[in-house]
Scaffold this motif. Structure first.
Motif, short mmCIF file in Angstrom:
data_model
loop_
_atom_site.label_atom_id
_atom_site.label_comp_id
_atom_site.label_asym_id
_atom_site.label_seq_id
_atom_site.Cartn_x
_atom_site.Cartn_y
_atom_site.Cartn_z
N SER A 85 47.13 47.93 24.10
CA SER A 85 47.76 48.79 23.10
C SER A 85 47.73 50.22 23.62
O SER A 85 46.65 50.80 23.74
N ARG A 86 48.89 50.74 23.94
CA ARG A 86 48.95 52.13 24.41
C ARG A 86 48.57 53.09 23.29
O ARG A 86 47.86 54.06 23.51
N ARG A 87 49.05 52.79 22.09
CA ARG A 87 48.80 53.69 20.97
C ARG A 87 47.32 53.80 20.67
O ARG A 87 46.82 54.87 20.35
N GLU A 88 46.61 52.67 20.77
CA GLU A 88 45.17 52.66 20.50
C GLU A 88 44.36 52.92 21.76
O GLU A 88 43.13 53.01 21.71
N SER A 89 45.05 53.01 22.92
CA SER A 89 44.37 53.18 24.21
C SER A 89 43.28 52.13 24.37
O SER A 89 42.14 52.44 24.73
N SER A 90 43.64 50.89 24.11
CA SER A 90 42.64 49.83 24.17
C SER A 90 43.17 48.60 24.87
O SER A 90 44.38 48.38 24.95
N THR A 91 42.23 47.82 25.39
CA THR A 91 42.56 46.54 26.02
C THR A 91 41.58 45.48 25.55
O THR A 91 40.49 45.80 25.06
N PHE A 92 41.99 44.25 25.69
CA PHE A 92 41.15 43.10 25.34
C PHE A 92 41.28 42.05 26.43
O PHE A 92 42.37 41.86 26.98
#
Length: 122
Positions: free
Chosen positions: A52-59
């Motif tokens: 998620s670019r908007r959340e600057s997160s990865t899983f």
């Protein structure tokens, strides 16, 4: 209309690498979460990796941590290293806005690409 096109699958030996790419049109990558999922014969579809670019997160699923890397530029890529036979599956990319607690569930994604086959075999 949101469309996703996955590519990069193939046949590789155990320990080998592949790079999957997902080209998304109809929506900007900053507005959605993109997930890679896979489905092996007789098994349920499972979340592999999400960005998620908007959340600057990865899983990452536990089974791929340390071996797979997700990234994005004008597309979303999944670099898969040290592949194992159990990684064999059809890999799909999908776009959606899932809730954080269910980010790896296919139910949170409404737009899907056509899938690309990954086969890991000697």
């Amino acid at each position: 209309e949101v469309q996703l096109q996955a590519s990069g699958g193939g046949l590789v030996k155990p320990g080998g690498s592949l790079r999957l790419s997902c080209v998304v049109s109809g929506i900007t990558l900053d507005d959605v979460t993109i997930g890679w999922f896979r489905q092996a014969p007789g098994k349920e579809r499972e979340g592999v990796s999400v960005i998620s670019r908007r959340e600057s997160s990865t899983f990452y699923a536990d089974s791929v941590k340390g071996r797979f890397t997700i990234s994005s530029d004008d597309a979303v890529h999944l670099q898969m290293n040290n592949l194992r036979p159990e990684d064999t599956a059809v890999y799909y990319c999908a776009a959606g806005r899932p809730i954080l607690s269910a980010i790896s569930s296919p139910l949170g994604y409404g737009n899907w690409g056509q899938g690309t086959q990954v086969t890991v075999s000697s």
